[in-house]
Design an enzyme around this catalytic site. Structure first.
Site, PDB file in Angstrom:
ATOM      1  N   GLU A   8      33.343  41.030  38.074  1.00 33.51           N
ATOM      2  CA  GLU A   8      32.227  40.638  37.480  1.00 33.51           C
ATOM      3  C   GLU A   8      31.172  39.945  38.554  1.00 33.51           C
ATOM      4  O   GLU A   8      31.626  39.219  39.064  1.00 33.51           O
ATOM      5  CB  GLU A   8      32.409  40.074  36.136  1.00 33.51           C
ATOM      6  CG  GLU A   8      32.836  40.572  35.150  1.00 33.51           C
ATOM      7  CD  GLU A   8      33.284  40.199  33.821  1.00 33.51           C
ATOM      8  OE1 GLU A   8      33.264  40.950  32.642  1.00 33.51           O
ATOM      9  OE2 GLU A   8      33.694  39.081  33.574  1.00 33.51           O
ATOM     10  N   CYS A  58      25.926  34.828  41.065  1.00 32.12           N
ATOM     11  CA  CYS A  58      27.372  34.421  41.122  1.00 32.12           C
ATOM     12  C   CYS A  58      28.202  35.423  41.552  1.00 32.12           C
ATOM     13  O   CYS A  58      28.125  36.457  40.355  1.00 32.12           O
ATOM     14  CB  CYS A  58      27.620  33.551  39.631  1.00 32.12           C
ATOM     15  SG  CYS A  58      29.345  33.109  39.444  1.00 32.12           S
ATOM     16  N   CYS A  84      43.206  36.011  39.149  1.00 30.52           N
ATOM     17  CA  CYS A  84      43.502  35.010  40.088  1.00 30.52           C
ATOM     18  C   CYS A  84      44.823  34.604  39.839  1.00 30.52           C
ATOM     19  O   CYS A  84      45.163  34.367  38.669  1.00 30.52           O
ATOM     20  CB  CYS A  84      42.420  33.958  39.861  1.00 30.52           C
ATOM     21  SG  CYS A  84      42.816  32.723  40.875  1.00 30.52           S
ATOM     22  N   CYS A 127      44.537  28.319  36.416  1.00 30.10           N
ATOM     23  CA  CYS A 127      43.951  27.138  35.864  1.00 30.10           C
ATOM     24  C   CYS A 127      43.765  27.370  34.530  1.00 30.10           C
ATOM     25  O   CYS A 127      43.408  28.310  33.917  1.00 30.10           O
ATOM     26  CB  CYS A 127      42.557  26.810  36.317  1.00 30.10           C
ATOM     27  SG  CYS A 127      42.663  26.592  38.251  1.00 30.10           S
ATOM     28  N   CYS A 138      40.497  28.470  32.552  1.00 30.58           N
ATOM     29  CA  CYS A 138      39.715  29.796  33.031  1.00 30.58           C
ATOM     30  C   CYS A 138      40.115  30.980  32.758  1.00 30.58           C
ATOM     31  O   CYS A 138      41.450  31.247  32.414  1.00 30.58           O
ATOM     32  CB  CYS A 138      39.795  29.838  34.646  1.00 30.58           C
ATOM     33  SG  CYS A 138      39.321  31.072  35.240  1.00 30.58           S
ATOM     34  N   CYS A 189      30.243  29.342  33.261  1.00 23.49           N
ATOM     35  CA  CYS A 189      31.669  28.992  34.063  1.00 23.49           C
ATOM     36  C   CYS A 189      32.951  29.007  33.367  1.00 23.49           C
ATOM     37  O   CYS A 189      33.038  28.801  32.423  1.00 23.49           O
ATOM     38  CB  CYS A 189      31.246  27.692  34.322  1.00 23.49           C
ATOM     39  SG  CYS A 189      30.835  27.109  36.119  1.00 23.49           S
TER      40      CYS A 189
HETATM   41  S1  SF4 Z   1      39.129  28.420  38.000  1.00 22.03           S
HETATM   42 FE1  SF4 Z   1      40.000  30.605  37.586  1.00 22.03          FE
HETATM   43  S2  SF4 Z   1      39.373  31.815  39.222  1.00 22.03           S
HETATM   44 FE2  SF4 Z   1      39.154  29.759  39.970  1.00 22.03          FE
HETATM   45  S3  SF4 Z   1      41.089  29.082  40.753  1.00 22.03           S
HETATM   46 FE3  SF4 Z   1      41.341  28.430  38.930  1.00 22.03          FE
HETATM   47  S4  SF4 Z   1      42.196  30.410  37.852  1.00 22.03           S
HETATM   48 FE4  SF4 Z   1      41.257  30.842  39.847  1.00 22.03          FE
END
Ligand code: SF4
Length: 346
Positions: free
Chosen positions: A90, A103, A110, A114, A117, A335
């Protein structure tokens, strides 16, 4: 088959010479690949057909197509790009009065998990190639011209993925985005955003990069940070602080800190004090960002009153602080919301 966009110009020259063609053909091929962002050998109209045939037999060209498109009430546009493996990546266009910011993503999914996210919840994960990253930018440039009547003014690596885990491909894509062989965009209009990988930041410092660095800090308390950003355990704040100072020492570039304000977690005045102390290490600016609640996450968004009090504390410590309004929330484009859930293009 090898992706032609992975080759250096020297390798293309060698291939061209092996086909008994003149050396200048290599430069023409580079221009088709990067400046004109063409991924169909038949469209390379100034190359002899024998050379186009030889290229076709030996190489593929990485490309993406616009698969999905969503438009927010605030005119933010989110695109899902599909590659040959069918995964969606995306990218988002964020228009403002004077600028259009793109962006873009550096990975599908990933690994870093986190807690706040949505990208980390994706099952499919891989690095994007330099060609795929570049094509996102060139497609977003086309969309920006079509919908807003102007090209991209800024580019941020803040989409899906941690760019420093895909270091070579991200830097190679930036090389072509900024070089005269490619788009010729100024590196000062590009920001790479990392969650704070110490080794990667030190590498950027050693490479003396010319683009800006943003660090998704979200709290300056080491123990709290490890709770929401697991990779903080192996990249703790003292080491991150040293890497940031190294980066500033080598590049002279001001750091941006991204700080998602989460209710009763990192939005108190004691948190603001810790943040001000951490950020004192180099010239910097702080973006306070409204948290967008993500499915399965414990965190909630802070109130406007607490956000204002947090900002005022930082102002009183003479920090450069901006409150960032989150854009494209209604289409999950804000975000931390990118998770490959776009709806099909109509
Ligand atoms: S915020 Fe999301 S995309 Fe960024 S490092 Fe953490 S898990 Fe990965």
């Amino acid at each position: 088959m090898r992706d032609l966009r992975e080759l250096e110009e020297e390798e293309i020259r060698e291939f061209v010479s092996a086909q008994d063609e003149k050396p200048f053909r290599a430069r023409q091929i580079m221009e088709w690949l990067w400046k004109k962002s063409v991924y169909d050998f038949d469209r390379m109209s100034n190359l002899p057909s024998s050379l186009r045939d030889a290229l076709r037999k030996n190489f593929s060209i990485s490309s993406l197509t616009v698969k999905t498109e969503q438009v927010s009430t605030d005119r933010t546009r989110k695109y899902g790009f599909s590659g040959t493996d069918g995964n969606l990546v995306e990218g988002v266009l964020i228009p403002s009065r004077q600028r259009v910011t793109a962006c873009i993503s550096s990975q599908i999914g990933c690994l870093l998990n986190c807690s706040f996210c949505a990208t980390s919840k994706l099952k499919n994960r891989r690095n994007l190639t330099a060609g795929e990253i570049y094509v996102q930018v060139s497609l977003l440039q086309e969309q920006s011209l079509a919908w807003y009547g102007r090209g991209l003014s800024n580019l941020v690596f803040m989409g899906m993925g941690e760019p420093l885990l895909n270091y070579e491909n991200v830097l190679r894509s930036i090389h072509f985005i900024t070089s005269e062989t490619g788009m010729g965009m100024s590196p000062r209009r590009i920001t790479l955003s990392t969650v704070g990988l110490v080794e990667g930041i030190n590498r950027l410092a050693r490479d003396k990069v010319k683009f800006d660095l943003a660090v998704s800090l979200h709290t300056a308390n080491n123990e709290k940070r490890s709770r929401i950003i697991p990779v903080n355990k192996s990249n703790p704040l003292p080491a991150l602080s040293e890497a940031i100072q190294h980066f500033y020492g080598e590049t002279g570039l001001r750091i941006t800190y991204e700080y998602l304000l989460m209710k009763d977690f990192n939005d108190g005045l004691a948190d603001a004090k810790e943040l001000a102390e951490f950020c004192r290490i180099t010239p910097c600016k702080i973006n306070l960002i409204e948290y967008n609640e993500v499915e399965g996450s414990m965190q909630k968004k802070t109130s406007p009153e607490r956000r204002q009090a947090f900002k005022e504390f930082l102002d009183s410590r003479n920090m450069v602080v901006t409150i960032r309004r989150s854009r494209g929330q209604d289409i999950d484009a804000a975000c931390g919301q990118l998770a490959g859930r776009s709806t099909p293009r109509s």
